[in-house]
Write a protein that holds these residues in place. Sequence first.
Motif, PDB file in Angstrom:
ATOM      1  N   ILE A 173       5.056   1.555  -4.019  1.00  0.00           N
ATOM      2  CA  ILE A 173       3.658   1.144  -4.091  1.00  0.00           C
ATOM      3  C   ILE A 173       3.534   0.275  -5.330  1.00  0.00           C
ATOM      4  CG2 ILE A 173       1.289   1.924  -4.378  1.00  0.00           C
ATOM      5  CD1 ILE A 173       2.149   4.518  -2.908  1.00  0.00           C
ATOM      6  N   HIS A 224       0.816  -1.218   0.000  1.00  0.00           N
ATOM      7  CA  HIS A 224       0.000   0.000   0.000  1.00  0.00           C
ATOM      8  C   HIS A 224       0.851   1.269   0.000  1.00  0.00           C
ATOM      9  CE1 HIS A 224      -4.082  -1.610   1.064  1.00  0.00           C
ATOM     10  NE2 HIS A 224      -3.332  -2.652   1.347  1.00  0.00           N
ATOM     11  N   ASP A 225       1.962   1.239   0.735  1.00  0.00           N
ATOM     12  CA  ASP A 225       2.697   2.483   0.964  1.00  0.00           C
ATOM     13  C   ASP A 225       4.157   2.466   0.516  1.00  0.00           C
ATOM     14  OD1 ASP A 225       3.816   0.838   2.912  1.00  0.00           O
ATOM     15  OD2 ASP A 225       2.819   1.856   4.560  1.00  0.00           O
TER      16      ASP A 225
END
Length: 100
Positions: free
Chosen positions: A69, A40-41
């Motif tokens: 990502i 996600h990050d």
Amino acid sequence: MADYTIQPGEWGIHGVTLTAATVTTIRFPDDVDEIEVLSHDGAAAIYFTVDGSTPAVEGRGSRVIPAAISSAQVEPPTAGPTIVKLISAGTPRISVMRTS
């Protein structure tokens, strides 16, 4: 070590934050044809296996998603229950899901 089970009929688990240098196990009690691991990050690289073996940070037997990502889709090489194991040197937030 964190351990999660994704039941048949459920797509996956989302928003899990890995603990640095600790293996997280995601179990699908059914035989999954393809799984996707999503970062996600991009906080840190994610090393993982889809055959139940234990991954290692920068391990030669592990697949990797770089510190970005991104995601990887993989067909598990085993029949029967699908076991995904993940580890990271950092604390990235991830999702693991079946793709079909």
